[in-house]
Every structure is written in structure tokens, then in C-alpha cells.
Design a protein around this motif. Structure first.
Motif, PDB file in Angstrom:
ATOM      1  N   GLY A 183     -10.420   1.598  15.802  1.00  0.00           N
ATOM      2  CA  GLY A 183     -11.266   1.627  17.031  1.00  0.00           C
ATOM      3  C   GLY A 183     -11.504   0.162  17.292  1.00  0.00           C
ATOM      4  O   GLY A 183     -10.897  -0.691  16.997  1.00  0.00           O
ATOM      5  N   TYR A 184     -12.777  -0.037  18.147  1.00  0.00           N
ATOM      6  CA  TYR A 184     -12.792  -1.281  18.632  1.00  0.00           C
ATOM      7  C   TYR A 184     -13.906  -2.020  17.847  1.00  0.00           C
ATOM      8  O   TYR A 184     -14.402  -1.666  16.828  1.00  0.00           O
ATOM      9  N   TYR A 185     -14.166  -3.247  18.126  1.00  0.00           N
ATOM     10  CA  TYR A 185     -14.793  -4.540  17.654  1.00  0.00           C
ATOM     11  C   TYR A 185     -16.152  -4.104  17.040  1.00  0.00           C
ATOM     12  O   TYR A 185     -16.334  -4.522  16.090  1.00  0.00           O
ATOM     13  N   THR A 186     -16.844  -3.347  17.893  1.00  0.00           N
ATOM     14  CA  THR A 186     -18.471  -3.275  17.578  1.00  0.00           C
ATOM     15  C   THR A 186     -18.558  -2.272  16.519  1.00  0.00           C
ATOM     16  O   THR A 186     -19.305  -2.512  15.263  1.00  0.00           O
ATOM     17  N   GLU A 187     -17.660  -1.252  16.215  1.00  0.00           N
ATOM     18  CA  GLU A 187     -17.751  -0.370  15.092  1.00  0.00           C
ATOM     19  C   GLU A 187     -16.887  -0.784  13.912  1.00  0.00           C
ATOM     20  O   GLU A 187     -17.556  -0.656  12.615  1.00  0.00           O
ATOM     21  N   ALA A 188     -15.923  -1.553  14.163  1.00  0.00           N
ATOM     22  CA  ALA A 188     -15.182  -2.148  13.209  1.00  0.00           C
ATOM     23  C   ALA A 188     -15.861  -3.216  12.314  1.00  0.00           C
ATOM     24  O   ALA A 188     -15.916  -3.196  11.231  1.00  0.00           O
ATOM     25  N   ALA A 189     -16.645  -3.800  12.995  1.00  0.00           N
ATOM     26  CA  ALA A 189     -17.693  -4.716  12.251  1.00  0.00           C
ATOM     27  C   ALA A 189     -18.599  -3.781  11.124  1.00  0.00           C
ATOM     28  O   ALA A 189     -18.928  -4.414  10.088  1.00  0.00           O
ATOM     29  N   VAL A 190     -19.187  -2.889  11.881  1.00  0.00           N
ATOM     30  CA  VAL A 190     -20.093  -1.959  10.908  1.00  0.00           C
ATOM     31  C   VAL A 190     -19.340  -1.518   9.709  1.00  0.00           C
ATOM     32  O   VAL A 190     -19.664  -1.287   8.430  1.00  0.00           O
ATOM     33  N   ILE A 191     -18.089  -0.889  10.137  1.00  0.00           N
ATOM     34  CA  ILE A 191     -17.302  -0.071   9.015  1.00  0.00           C
ATOM     35  C   ILE A 191     -17.019  -1.176   8.024  1.00  0.00           C
ATOM     36  O   ILE A 191     -17.112  -0.872   6.755  1.00  0.00           O
ATOM     37  N   VAL A 192     -16.730  -2.536   8.354  1.00  0.00           N
ATOM     38  CA  VAL A 192     -16.217  -3.417   7.240  1.00  0.00           C
ATOM     39  C   VAL A 192     -17.276  -3.610   6.390  1.00  0.00           C
ATOM     40  O   VAL A 192     -17.340  -3.704   4.995  1.00  0.00           O
ATOM     41  N   ALA A 197       0.894  -1.268  -0.148  1.00  0.00           N
ATOM     42  CA  ALA A 197       0.045   0.040  -0.014  1.00  0.00           C
ATOM     43  C   ALA A 197       0.928   1.378  -0.243  1.00  0.00           C
ATOM     44  O   ALA A 197       1.958   1.203   0.585  1.00  0.00           O
ATOM     45  N   ARG A 198       0.449   2.102  -0.570  1.00  0.00           N
ATOM     46  CA  ARG A 198       1.027   3.330  -0.883  1.00  0.00           C
ATOM     47  C   ARG A 198       0.187   4.675  -0.280  1.00  0.00           C
ATOM     48  O   ARG A 198       0.715   5.626   0.213  1.00  0.00           O
ATOM     49  N   ARG A 199      -1.138   4.553  -0.361  1.00  0.00           N
ATOM     50  CA  ARG A 199      -2.148   5.630   0.006  1.00  0.00           C
ATOM     51  C   ARG A 199      -3.026   5.085   0.754  1.00  0.00           C
ATOM     52  O   ARG A 199      -3.690   3.938   0.624  1.00  0.00           O
ATOM     53  N   ALA A 200      -3.240   5.606   1.976  1.00  0.00           N
ATOM     54  CA  ALA A 200      -4.065   5.069   3.081  1.00  0.00           C
ATOM     55  C   ALA A 200      -5.128   6.011   3.799  1.00  0.00           C
ATOM     56  O   ALA A 200      -4.937   7.340   3.541  1.00  0.00           O
ATOM     57  N   ALA A 201      -6.168   5.745   4.079  1.00  0.00           N
ATOM     58  CA  ALA A 201      -7.305   6.522   4.766  1.00  0.00           C
ATOM     59  C   ALA A 201      -7.416   5.696   6.180  1.00  0.00           C
ATOM     60  O   ALA A 201      -7.155   4.420   6.302  1.00  0.00           O
ATOM     61  N   VAL A 202      -7.803   6.591   6.995  1.00  0.00           N
ATOM     62  CA  VAL A 202      -7.806   6.272   8.593  1.00  0.00           C
ATOM     63  C   VAL A 202      -9.254   6.541   9.236  1.00  0.00           C
ATOM     64  O   VAL A 202      -9.707   7.634   9.261  1.00  0.00           O
ATOM     65  N   LEU A 203      -9.766   5.700   9.891  1.00  0.00           N
ATOM     66  CA  LEU A 203     -10.815   6.059  10.860  1.00  0.00           C
ATOM     67  C   LEU A 203     -10.792   5.811  12.122  1.00  0.00           C
ATOM     68  O   LEU A 203     -10.044   4.899  12.421  1.00  0.00           O
ATOM     69  N   ARG A 204     -10.924   6.919  13.097  1.00  0.00           N
ATOM     70  CA  ARG A 204     -10.504   6.664  14.319  1.00  0.00           C
ATOM     71  C   ARG A 204     -11.741   7.111  15.341  1.00  0.00           C
ATOM     72  O   ARG A 204     -12.483   7.974  14.688  1.00  0.00           O
ATOM     73  N   ASP A 205     -11.609   6.546  16.361  1.00  0.00           N
ATOM     74  CA  ASP A 205     -12.881   6.722  17.656  1.00  0.00           C
ATOM     75  C   ASP A 205     -12.097   7.869  18.375  1.00  0.00           C
ATOM     76  O   ASP A 205     -11.522   7.461  19.324  1.00  0.00           O
ATOM     77  N   ILE A 206     -12.718   9.019  18.264  1.00  0.00           N
ATOM     78  CA  ILE A 206     -12.117  10.230  18.890  1.00  0.00           C
ATOM     79  C   ILE A 206     -12.364  10.025  20.505  1.00  0.00           C
ATOM     80  O   ILE A 206     -12.119  10.769  21.224  1.00  0.00           O
ATOM     81  N   GLN A 207     -13.433   9.061  20.936  1.00  0.00           N
ATOM     82  CA  GLN A 207     -13.651   8.964  22.262  1.00  0.00           C
ATOM     83  C   GLN A 207     -12.497   7.972  23.023  1.00  0.00           C
ATOM     84  O   GLN A 207     -12.725   7.917  24.205  1.00  0.00           O
ATOM     85  N   GLN A 208     -12.062   7.473  22.359  1.00  0.00           N
ATOM     86  CA  GLN A 208     -10.973   6.472  22.841  1.00  0.00           C
ATOM     87  C   GLN A 208      -9.606   6.667  22.631  1.00  0.00           C
ATOM     88  O   GLN A 208      -8.930   6.807  21.541  1.00  0.00           O
ATOM     89  N   ASP A 209      -9.042   7.004  23.727  1.00  0.00           N
ATOM     90  CA  ASP A 209      -7.444   7.298  23.796  1.00  0.00           C
ATOM     91  C   ASP A 209      -6.611   6.206  22.891  1.00  0.00           C
ATOM     92  O   ASP A 209      -5.860   6.601  22.287  1.00  0.00           O
ATOM     93  N   TYR A 210      -7.202   4.957  23.061  1.00  0.00           N
ATOM     94  CA  TYR A 210      -6.540   3.965  22.285  1.00  0.00           C
ATOM     95  C   TYR A 210      -6.634   4.195  20.922  1.00  0.00           C
ATOM     96  O   TYR A 210      -5.437   4.282  20.257  1.00  0.00           O
ATOM     97  N   SER A 211      -7.809   4.445  20.320  1.00  0.00           N
ATOM     98  CA  SER A 211      -7.861   4.929  18.934  1.00  0.00           C
ATOM     99  C   SER A 211      -7.077   5.928  18.338  1.00  0.00           C
ATOM    100  O   SER A 211      -6.385   6.065  17.192  1.00  0.00           O
ATOM    101  N   VAL A 212      -7.021   6.919  19.231  1.00  0.00           N
ATOM    102  CA  VAL A 212      -6.666   8.283  18.815  1.00  0.00           C
ATOM    103  C   VAL A 212      -5.002   7.941  18.847  1.00  0.00           C
ATOM    104  O   VAL A 212      -4.240   8.439  17.732  1.00  0.00           O
ATOM    105  N   SER A 215     -17.653   6.336  19.630  1.00  0.00           N
ATOM    106  CA  SER A 215     -18.194   4.873  20.109  1.00  0.00           C
ATOM    107  C   SER A 215     -19.759   4.886  20.047  1.00  0.00           C
ATOM    108  O   SER A 215     -20.198   5.809  20.415  1.00  0.00           O
ATOM    109  N   GLY A 216     -20.092   3.810  19.510  1.00  0.00           N
ATOM    110  CA  GLY A 216     -21.829   3.687  19.477  1.00  0.00           C
ATOM    111  C   GLY A 216     -22.190   4.154  18.162  1.00  0.00           C
ATOM    112  O   GLY A 216     -23.373   3.972  17.812  1.00  0.00           O
TER     113      GLY A 216
END
Ligand code: PHE
Length: 389
Positions: free
Chosen positions: A237-246, A173-188, A213-214
């Protein structure tokens, strides 16, 4: 002559003495050296992170049972695990730890999984000088909160590097997009590391897109990402939203690889179903590892709980083993003594060699797993191991 003749006055003076003593001594003696050793576990047993909590409880329970069945600790004492549910909420995590320390009088703590909740609760443990081991919180700041706070997992600056390298080197990969959960220190924090490392390798990352989240619907932002046609998407982010994103990405005809971190490990990831193809995560442990240490753990866990252990269960199992090793080397459960012992831990765990560094973190390899949907269930298929430099 009595010094305080009035009974109420006597009571007040007595209370005053007690209050002063408690305030002046944060490290209370809670263990007289006999009976069970009380260890606290705080976890998200209910709420949107319930899968994290359940796995961490089961992993810790299995370790405690093994230790007790093998004769216990410190000359035959058993470990008693006291468990508090924080409902997946940071304020409740901090309340849970306060209760475990001040009412249940635990001598040490295991928890939490999600970095945000560990960050909320760790200052309490630090204040009371009760050693805490987080099995799974990878945010860099967690162990910076004080010298009583330890972890036995790698940290997100490393995890981000692992993901960036895998995307760049292995997936090309050379070009990437990122989705992050701003509620979660982990994801940020993980996003920050991925962006830094992917860019340093020569890749391009568009500005991270934030969600909370949510959030139930990602079609608008995914459509935006589709227009940029990146080679890969990182969903940090975490699993719940990851499933929906995918699922929604595939519905929108986006077939590029989607990558996540350890936060994808959770039951609701299964909602991604067939959309879980061309998806990869970094993780702490692989159940496919033929090492007998791993296979024995998998067999005992399966026997005890009737399911496969995930990486959180493995890490929590290891966290209890590290704690007990520290009790033995300290020769007591005294907070400062156990703290000192934890600082020099080196235990062979299910998730690798657990050697504490000067910052109370361990440096360990990460595994990359391909996430697939097979026979109606999620499978994590081992791809490669990436060592720390
Ligand atoms: N690393 C995540 C965090 O810090 C927690 C996590 C660990 C989730 C392992 C799943 C598996 O928030």
C-alpha cells in the motif's frame, strides 16, 4: 420578414444551436495559437495523499519555469499551469479534470499520482480528446482507458516482478506474506504481480491479507503473520499505512525484511522512525545517481523548494518535459495532433529514457532502495537497478 419574430423564440433557437454544436464537437478548439499555453495539473494537494500532490506540483512547476525561462514553446509562448486540488478523492479527481477542460480550457493534463484517482479521471480526458500524462500511476489498466492517456513510469506487472526477484534472489526469501490495501487499485494490482512472480520463481506466498486506506492498527493481522514466520513481508500500500505496519511489526518482535513498492514514497513514512530498518522499496529514480542530468535536477529543485526531490517530483518534472516536446513536434496544441506526437515520444528524462510504447507506457529500469532512518529523517539508499527484460 423575420424568421423568428418572437425574441424568446429567437433566444431559444440560438441556445439550441449552441447546445447542438457543443454536443457534436467533443474536441473544442480552445487554443487560437497565441498567448500562454494552458496545461492542467490535478493533484491531491490536501487529504491523505497530500505528499503525493505536493511533490507532483513542485516537480511540474520547476519544469514549467525552466521551459518558460528558456524562451517558451512553439515560437515563444509560455506554459501556464492551472492547478486543481482533488482532496485525495477519486470523484473530485474526475470533477477537477472536467473543470480544467470545460472551464479553464486546458489543452493537456498532467496527473494523477495514485492509480485510483487517475482511473477515475482519465475517462473524462479521453471523452474530450485532451491528452493526459500521468507521471506516476503504475496500475496496468490506467493507459487501457483510451488512446489519449499516457504515462511515463513503469507498470506494476514489472514492479511486482522486480520486488519478487529482489526478495527471492538478493534476500534469499522463500516464504512470503503480503499485506494489501483493497481500496487501492495500485496495491491490489501490485500484490497480484508479486504473488505471481514470487511463486513462479519457486517461492511460497500465503493468501494476501487485506486492509483499507486509513486503517490505524495492524497488530491483529501482524500477529497472524508472525505465527507463519515468513522470510519477508510485502506491504504493497501507500506510505501512511506502511509506516504503521513497519512500526507495529517491529514492536511485535518481527525483524524480517519488509518490502514495499513506490507507494511508500511520502512524508508520513517518517512515522516509521527507527523501525525503518531492513526495509526495501522499488522506485523510479534515485537521487544518488551521479548522472549529471539527475544531479542538475536535484540541485535546481533544492534551490527552488529547499528540500530533496522525491521520485514523484522527478516523474512530474519529466512529464512536463515530455508534453512540451510533443507540442513542439506536433507544431500545435491541438488534441489529436499532440496525442499523435506523444505516441512517438522519446525524451531523455531525469528518471531515464522515456520512449513511448504502443500501449502508451514506457519501459524503464526500476531501482531498489534500502529505506533507513538517519539523523531524524528517512533516507532512501540506492541498492541496485533492475532492467526490464
Ligand atoms: N505508483 C503509485 C500508484 O500507481 C503512485 C506512486 C508513484 C506513489 C511513485 C509514490 C511514488 O498508485
Amino acid at each position: 420578414m423575420k424568421l423568428f419574430p418572437h425574441p424568446v423564440l429567437r433566444l431559444l433557437v440560438l441556445l439550441g444551436v449552441v447546445v447542438t454544436a457543443a454536443a457534436g464537437c467533443e474536441n473544442r478548439t480552445v487554443d487560437d495559437g497565441t498567448g500562454d499555453i494552458r496545461v492542467g495539473l490535478y493533484a491531491s494537494l490536501t487529504g491523505d495523499g497530500a505528499s503525493f500532490g505536493q511533490s507532483s506540483l513542485e516537480g511540474a512547476q520547476l519544469a514549467v519555469e525552466e521551459i518558460n525561462n528558456a524562451g517558451g514553446v512553439l515560437g515563444g509562448r509560455s506554459i501556464q499551469l492551472l492547478v486543481e486540488d482533488n482532496q485525495s478523492r477519486p470523484e473530485e479527481a474526475s470533477n477537477a479534470v472536467t473543470k480544467l477542460i470545460t472551464q479553464d480550457r486546458v489543452v493537456a493534463l498532467i496527473g494523477e499520482v495514485a492509480s485510483r484517482r487517475t482511473l477515475a479521471a482519465a475517462p473524462v480526458a479521453q471523452r474530450y480528446q485532451v491528452p493526459m500524462i500521468t507521471p506516476a500511476s503504475t496500475n496496468e489498466r490506467v493507459t487501457e482507458l483510451g488512446d489519449y492517456i499516457f504515462r511515463i513510469c513503469f507498470i506494476d506487472p514489472f514492479q511486482g516482478e522486480v520486488l519478487a526477484k529482489f526478495a527471492y534472489n538478493d534476500l534469499g526469501a522463500r516464504r512470503a506474506a503480503v499485506l494489501r490495501d483493497i481500496q487501492q487499485d495500485y496495491s491490489v494490482g501490485l500484490t497480484e504481480s508479486i504473488v505471481r512472480n514470487f511463486t513462479a520463481l519457486g517461492g511460497q506466498v500465503s493468501d494476501p491479507i487485506s486492509y483499507s486506506s486509513g486503517d490505524p492498527d495492524f497488530r491483529a493481522v501482524l500477529t497472524q503473520i508472525r505465527a507463519q514466520n515468513p522470510d519477508v513481508i510485502f506491504a504493497t500500500g501507500y506510505y501512511t499505512e506502511a509506516a504503521v505496519i513497519v512500526r507495529q511489526a517491529r514492536e511485535l518482535g518481527m525483524e524480517m525484511p519488509i518490502l514495499g513498492g513506490d507507494g511508500w514514497v511520502g512524508d508520513a513514512l517518517a512515522n516509521g522512525r527507527e523501525a525503518l530498518r531492513n526495509t526495501f522499496i522499488s522506485n523510479h529514480y534515485s537521487g544518488d545517481n551521479p548522472d549529471p542530468v539527475v544531479q542538475n535536477f536535484v540541485a535546481s529543485y533544492r534551490q527552488r523548494f529547499g528540500r530533496e526531490p522525491d521520485s514523484i517530483a522527478a516523474l512530474s518534472y519529466d512529464a512536463v518535459k515530455v508534453l512540451v516536446d510533443a507540442f513542439e513536434r506536433a507544431g500545435s496544441t491541438n488534441g489529436p495532433a499532440v496525442r499523435d506526437a506523444l505516441a512517438t515520444s522519446s525524451v531523455a528524462g531525469v528518471t531515464g529514457q522515456l520512449t513511448m510504447d504502443a500501449n502508451r507506457n514506457v519501459s524503464k529500469p526500476a531501482v531498489i532502495q534500502e529505506v533507513t532512518w538517519e539523523n531524524g529523517a528517512v533516507r532512501f539508499v540506492y541498492r541496485t537497478t533492475i532492467d526490464p527484460d
